[in-house]
Design a protein around this motif. Sequence first.
Motif, PDB file in Angstrom:
ATOM      1  N   UNK A  53       0.827  -1.220   0.000  1.00 47.58           N
ATOM      2  CA  UNK A  53       0.000   0.000   0.000  1.00 47.58           C
ATOM      3  C   UNK A  53       0.857   1.264   0.000  1.00 47.58           C
ATOM      4  N   UNK A  54       0.356   2.289  -0.711  1.00 48.47           N
ATOM      5  CA  UNK A  54       1.060   3.581  -0.789  1.00 48.47           C
ATOM      6  C   UNK A  54       0.047   4.694  -0.604  1.00 48.47           C
ATOM      7  N   UNK A  72      -3.039   0.780   5.310  1.00 52.91           N
ATOM      8  CA  UNK A  72      -2.131   1.766   5.905  1.00 52.91           C
ATOM      9  C   UNK A  72      -2.524   2.117   7.338  1.00 52.91           C
ATOM     10  N   UNK A  75      -0.529   0.399   9.763  1.00 57.78           N
ATOM     11  CA  UNK A  75       0.907   0.730   9.719  1.00 57.78           C
ATOM     12  C   UNK A  75       1.715  -0.334   8.977  1.00 57.78           C
ATOM     13  N   UNK A  76       1.216  -0.729   7.825  1.00 63.14           N
ATOM     14  CA  UNK A  76       1.906  -1.734   7.013  1.00 63.14           C
ATOM     15  C   UNK A  76       3.195  -1.153   6.461  1.00 63.14           C
ATOM     16  N   UNK A  77       4.261  -1.950   6.479  1.00 66.25           N
ATOM     17  CA  UNK A  77       5.536  -1.499   5.916  1.00 66.25           C
ATOM     18  C   UNK A  77       6.107  -2.615   5.040  1.00 66.25           C
ATOM     19  N   UNK A 105       8.061   3.746  -1.540  1.00 68.55           N
ATOM     20  CA  UNK A 105       8.276   2.883  -0.365  1.00 68.55           C
ATOM     21  C   UNK A 105       9.508   1.974  -0.515  1.00 68.55           C
ATOM     22  N   UNK A 108      12.745   4.193  -0.211  1.00 67.15           N
ATOM     23  CA  UNK A 108      13.037   4.553   1.180  1.00 67.15           C
ATOM     24  C   UNK A 108      13.537   3.350   1.973  1.00 67.15           C
TER      25      UNK A 108
END
Lengths: 272, 402
Positions: A53-54, A72, A75-77, A105, A108
């Motif tokens: 997700x973005x 999101x 707090x998905x990373x 994502x 980063x």
Amino acid sequence: MNRITEEFNKLKTAKRGGFVPFIVAGDPDLATTKNLIVKLAEKGASVIELGVPFSDPVADGVTIQASGERALRNAISVEKILQIVDEVRREKCETPIILFSYFNPILQFGLEKFASEAAKSGVDGILITDLVPEEAGEFRRILAEKNLALIMLAAPTSSDERLRKICAQASGFVYAVSRAGVTGARNETSSAAENLVARLRKFTDLPIAVGFGISTAAQVAETWKYADAAVVGSAIVAEMMKIAANPDKVPNDFVERIGDFAGNLLPENIST
Amino acid sequence: MNNFQPDERGYWGEFGGRFVPETLMSPIEELTEAYFAVRDDANFQREFLQLLKDFSGRPTPLFHAKRLSEKFGGAQIYLKREELGHTGSHKINNAIGQILLARKMGKRRIIAETGAGQHGVATATVCALFGLECVVYMGTEDMRRQELNVFRMRLMGAEVRGVDAGAKTLKDAINEALRDWVTNVDSTYYLLGSALGPHPYPLMVRDFQSVIGKEAREQILEKNGELPTALVACVGGGSNAIGLFHPFLGDDSVRMIGVEAGGKGNNLGEHAARFNKAGGGRIGVLQGTKSYLLQNDDGQIALTHSISAGLDYASVGPEHAFLQSIGRVEYAMATDGEALEAFQLLSETEGIIPALESSHAIAHLLKLAPEMSASETIICNLSGRGDKDVSQVQEMLRENGA
């Protein structure tokens, strides 16, 4: 050999098309995502596309946007998604898994770090919607070192010159976008798709998957006549959001029901 | 790269490029080709300058703000009066340039995004002028705070589509405009309003806005016989600032300062100062270009805040990122409160009501001018007029008990 190539070789020998379901990682929650991946593999997925997700998904229509927003909130990373893939692999699920992401994502997270950790976790490739061939060179090399595929998108608007550039950067398979527009279910697949696949064959021997707008078994069957695989995204995601309208109250049989829904998108399962 | 031009992939140093869905690449290549064909075409440039003159009222004056200069007790302050142009801001310069290009390309449907509404108004204006269909995307939060501009656009026949995603501001409007473009590539021209987005937009918008700096340079030389000591402009996406700065970039003696929105605090989400590293600004990719972004550790774009809708944006034009990286331009911040004070100060002192965006540049003068001598000069870009902001300011002053 990469799992993706192996899978497409098997499909070719069996003379059948591939089925590529898409879900957004973390919607309704990561534990469910993990169970869904295993279930989709059981139901006959050839490759599973896992959406990262973005916050600003310009290539997505309302359905996948909404699913991404839900993810999101958890707090998905990238790190958590790789963790889930690792857990799936520990359960002996060997279906190819690719991530479907926007560039920021991953940038980063770190391109080198991503390649190394994605390979470790058992990811097979990545598709980045806003990374065109002119910008893809460095990342492709980094991924190739870890035997990860960079799946490139081709569009009906792409010139032959662009298709050549796209195919030169692509590995694993090429994703042909069926029509100009954002992701989202349609009742009919655009006729532009067949033409695009034919044009792509001139530039690559890689398998070609068609996506954007495929939402029924009939469309999957139609796609298989000229392409190697069909991607279904928004239709599955819409079903997920319908069954788990409140992501905090996911029904117990959720994974089973989505598995059945996805299974019914396979043409051979319709007649049985 | 020489003379501050991007390379052929649209990069200034490591900033810029094209990060878009593949579907948009062919239209972007077509646009690039069309733009480079007219860039050095004398007929096109003549038509552009003629419209700027006859329709928009250029050249805009360079005004010596004597009372303000006296009040600050330092440098002589000159205001580049972009707010006097048609539609009340510099946005009209770029809108005129791009609408001429769209016509040349045979496009009949124009889409645009808008933050404060000034670019939307400028686009609606040029579409009315040429009888073209116009759709403007605007965050619903911005529609609320810039109600007057929404009405102006509709009055000129534009369709204003509210965008409810994210913070409901400029970034979200750009996302929606990009989605429209990707869906309607054949018929549609995307008239992007700032020096942002994929190549060639940052270059093209800067070229069209450079009329500001070209005029200002001639005007100050004519008045004083020498170059200014410093230039000051507010920076949202950065089009008014780059338009003023660019013609002076080769003049090493001229100091340049871009003023970002410091908002109401230094935490992520409380401001829109992309070059503020302590506040979460880092290099990344958003909406087609690589630049400085306000984002969290996972690369998700942060919400931003500013009193002014036109500066309330998470990214900044790539040429600014480059100019910052080589130290050619300095970037400072003005807070919501400082901008609000500057808004009142300029109104009282010179009889000019500035836009809240431009008020950030005025606010910086208060810090800069007193440290300079009376023989030094500053040109400050007054990018827009404040009529659109008066009811919002009235409300805020009432809340502050003023």
